[in-house]
Design an enzyme around this catalytic site. Structure first.
Site, short mmCIF file in Angstrom:
data_model
loop_
_atom_site.label_atom_id
_atom_site.label_comp_id
_atom_site.label_asym_id
_atom_site.label_seq_id
_atom_site.Cartn_x
_atom_site.Cartn_y
_atom_site.Cartn_z
N SER A 12 -1.97 -35.79 39.91
CA SER A 12 -1.51 -34.44 40.25
C SER A 12 -2.63 -33.42 40.04
O SER A 12 -3.67 -33.51 40.68
CB SER A 12 -0.27 -34.10 39.41
OG SER A 12 0.40 -32.96 39.91
N ASP A 32 -0.31 -39.65 43.30
CA ASP A 32 0.85 -38.87 43.72
C ASP A 32 0.59 -37.39 43.95
O ASP A 32 1.29 -36.52 43.41
CB ASP A 32 1.99 -39.04 42.71
CG ASP A 32 3.35 -38.77 43.37
OD1 ASP A 32 3.53 -39.23 44.50
OD2 ASP A 32 4.20 -38.11 42.76
N HIS A 78 7.45 -39.02 39.93
CA HIS A 78 6.14 -38.39 39.99
C HIS A 78 5.18 -38.99 38.96
O HIS A 78 3.99 -39.14 39.23
CB HIS A 78 6.29 -36.89 39.78
CG HIS A 78 5.00 -36.13 39.83
ND1 HIS A 78 4.13 -36.21 40.89
CD2 HIS A 78 4.43 -35.26 38.95
CE1 HIS A 78 3.08 -35.43 40.67
NE2 HIS A 78 3.24 -34.85 39.50
#
EC number: 3.1.1.89
Length: 422
Positions: free
Chosen positions: A207, A234, A371
């Site tokens: 991220s 992700d 996530h």
């Protein structure tokens, strides 16, 4: 941003349960959870909580020690930053790596040889916003197991997160792209000061952490470090930028505080924020801190009671767009192997879609994860990373021409650059 896209993002959000754990009872006294004195290796341990779950819930939500997953920890204070970073690492086993350098010939008579760095290889991990280096703890253990100890793992708490401290509190929330990049480079250069004596470094960012990692790869290569590959977990620039208007809404749905560390672990598991209980037990205690008591301004004054978030993510809003703008382009331009791992069928933006069709990077999609895919399925991700590493550091060894002398007959062995070297 279209209403359809907005609804699709909101529908992915977990239905958050009440903050209070089911066994919480106002009439019962709450015993404090004392943290054991930190050992010389710098890894703090928590005693098992005495407040257990109800008789209907046999799951253990007590915190786990980082020493179960990493071999050692260190406090690193680069002179160029105001931060003292908490770094966790498991070094590679160099003796194993040297014995597994080659493979037997295949049906064609050709064989491949694993390019080895005599100083080993490290997977260097940068976490996302609001997380900590211990989110990679189960992954570190799985990488060691599945890679037979050949690959080491290094993770750290970035500025304003986890156990990392900042001399000037006003700089805690300076999480701009340039600051994150500067901090990341400083840690690498502090841990491995001589590029010629440094192990090979596979850079991984989740991220927010993808931004400094992708930007650091070419800078480290210019300094002489060997970077065989870059891994992004992700995050897709197009989707991330479009989702930014929803971030405040997402953050507002989180509880502002928890009654205890166990309460926080329980919430993360039952809300599906983290789908792996073991990972939550080691990572969650490091993303919360004791709330300041009414009689003291010191957050450590009440270690077993009310807990609040370690990082004020809303306060970092000015930097959100800077994390993701240009990420796809920088990722595709890195001069090393590239791996993008997504949770579910995440849509690619235009640049990544074109890049995938041109074979510029490897794309892996993991199912049944959220996530925090590195926490939800560390074994699956570790297998992907080990395969990625081996695939991109093997070279084909061609036999000499008939009647021609071998490479060692004249002038010694042929010199081949390491993958990731410039």
């Amino acid at each position: 941003m279209s209403d359809m896209f907005r609804k699709s993002v909101l529908n992915k959000l977990p239905h958050l349960p009440p903050t209070r754990a089911p066994w919480a009872d106002e009439s019962e006294p709450i015993e404090e959870i004392d943290e054991e004195d930190e050992q010389l290796d710098g890894i703090g341990e928590f005693k098992p909580a005495t407040m257990g779950p109800s008789k209907h819930d046999t799951q253990d939500y007590s915190p786990l020690s980082a020493s179960t997953f990493f071999a050692q920890a260190a406090e690193v204070q680069p002179p160029s930053t105001p931060c003292t970073f908490r770094v966790y690492l498991t070094p590679p086993n160099l003796s194993i790596a040297s014995t597994n350098a080659g493979t037997p010939p295949g049906p064609s008579g050709l064989r491949t040889q694993q390019q080895t760095n005599r100083h080993g290889t490290y997977l260097v991990c940068h976490h996302g916003g609001g997380a900590s280096g211990l989110g990679f703890a189960p992954l570190a253990r799985e990488v060691k197991a599945k890679g037979n100890g050949e690959m080491g793992v290094l993770a750290f708490d970035c500025r304003g997160h986890g156990k990392t401290s900042t001399s000037d509190p006003n700089l805690e929330l300076d999480l701009s792209h340039d600051t994150l990049l500067s901090d990341f480079m400083a840690i690498i250069e502090m841990m491995f000061p001589d590029p010629k004596e440094s192990p090979s470094l596979i850079l991984l960012g989740h991220s927010m952490g993808a931004a400094p990692v992708v930007s650091a790869a070419p800078e480290l290569q210019k300094k002489g470090y060997t970077i065989p590959g870059v891994v992004v977990l992700d995050v897709v620039e197009g989707t991330a930028v479009e989702s930014l208007p929803l971030m405040k809404s997402v953050l507002s749905k989180r509880p502002e505080s928890f009654r205890s560390v166990i309460d926080a672990i329980y919430w993360h598991v039952t809300s599906n924020s983290i789908r792996n209980v073991e990972s939550a037990r080691v990572s969650v205690p490091h993303i919360i801190v004791p709330a300041p008591s009414s009689s003291s301004s010191d957050p450590s004054a009440n270690p077993g009671g009310k807990q609040v978030w370690r990082t004020n993510l809303v306060g970092t809003e000015p930097y959100w767009e800077g994390w993701y703008k240009g990420l796809s382009q920088r990722f595709l331009r890195t001069k090393c192997a590239r791996l993008l791992v997504l949770a579910g069928q995440e849509r690619l933006d235009r640049e990544l879609m074109v890049g995938q069709m041109q074979g510029k990077f490897q794309l892996e999609v993991m199912s049944d994860v959220g996530h925090y895919l590195h926490e939800d399925n560390p074994a699956g991700l570790a297998a992907t990373l080990i395969t990625f590493w081996h695939r991109n550091t093997r070279v084909l060894v061609l036999p000499p021409k008939i009647g021609a002398p071998g490479p060692g007959a004249r002038g010694g062995p042929v010199e081949v650059k390491q993958v990731g070297q410039q």
